[in-house]
Design a protein around this motif. Structure first.
Motif: not given
Length: 235
Positions: A9-12, A58-64, A74-84, A105-112
């Motif tokens: 999961i990636t959170t920006i 695309r009707y599947a659960y949203p990965l971004v 805030t942007l949240v990516g899960l699974g394939e969306g995390a790498g993207l 001017l600044s952005k934070h990223i957390r990948h876990e």
């Protein structure tokens, strides 16, 4: 043994930009257009259907997912969306919403790695943004129901939302096995009317207690890609 898996999961976040919760769909529109060529996960539709009839959703659960949480874009990516999102992180230099350009001017990223699935313990989560707990099929039934039936409709929808989430990452639960049943106690607020794309929906706040493990800031239910139904675990 209860079934669990780990997902990336990636959170920006953009902490120096303040937006309103209802601006979340503008974030989705901006980034979906900006990075359209990269992946349909960013805007949740494919460029053209196999019959040439134009864009197909695309009707599947949203990965971004695009959200405004505590005024922070805030942007949240899960699974394939995390790498993207990790791949595109350095390319995010500005936000342009409704003709206004916000320099980044600044952005934070957390990948876990996050554990999802069923737990031996119960966990309580709060809806940080409105949860759209009704669909076209049960909207009318809800309005005609008494209090007990309304509670059942909302609980069944919330359980379905949880199943949709875990199944999106390949975790299939067998409800006929007691150890794989989703348990849930829902404590919703009174519904409020919210409008999205000129369509009125009933939205709910509140909290729920369940045996399902969820990462913070993921969305459940309708319009999760646009920030609705975002949950956070209570301490």
């Amino acid at each position: 043994m209860t079934p669990t898996i780990q997902i990336p999961i990636t959170t920006i976040t953009f902490p120096e930009i303040a937006l309103r919760v209802r601006d979340a769909h503008k974030l989705r529109g901006y980034f979906g257009t900006l990075f359209r060529e990269h992946s349909p996960l960013l805007h949740n539709h494919f460029e053209e259907g196999s019959d040439g009839a134009g864009p197909q959703y695309r009707y599947a659960y949203p990965l971004v997912q695009y959200k405004v949480l505590r005024k922070v874009p805030t942007l949240v990516g899960l699974g394939e969306g995390a790498g993207l999102l990790v791949e595109l992180f350095l390319k995010m230099r500005e936000l342009r919403l409704d003709g206004v350009t916000y320099p980044v001017l600044s952005k934070h990223i957390r990948h876990e790695q996050a554990t999802i699935g069923l737990s031996d313990d119960l966990h309580t989560y709060r809806y940080e943004t409105l949860w759209l707990g009704l669909n076209q099929k049960n909207y009318k039934a809800y309005h005609q129901a008494d209090a007990a039936a309304k509670a059942t409709i909302l609980k069944n929808t919330a359980v379905a939302n949880l199943l949709t989430f875990v199944e999106a990452f390949g975790l299939k639960l067998d409800k006929n096995q007691p150890e794989q049943r989703v348990l849930l106690k829902l404590t919703p607020t009174e519904p409020v009317t919210t409008k999205f794309k000129n369509v009125e929906f009933l939205g709910f706040g509140g909290s729920f207690t369940t045996n399902v493990l969820l990462p913070d800031d993921v969305g459940l239910g309708k319009q999760a890609a646009r920030g609705f139904g975002t949950v956070r675990k209570l301490a």
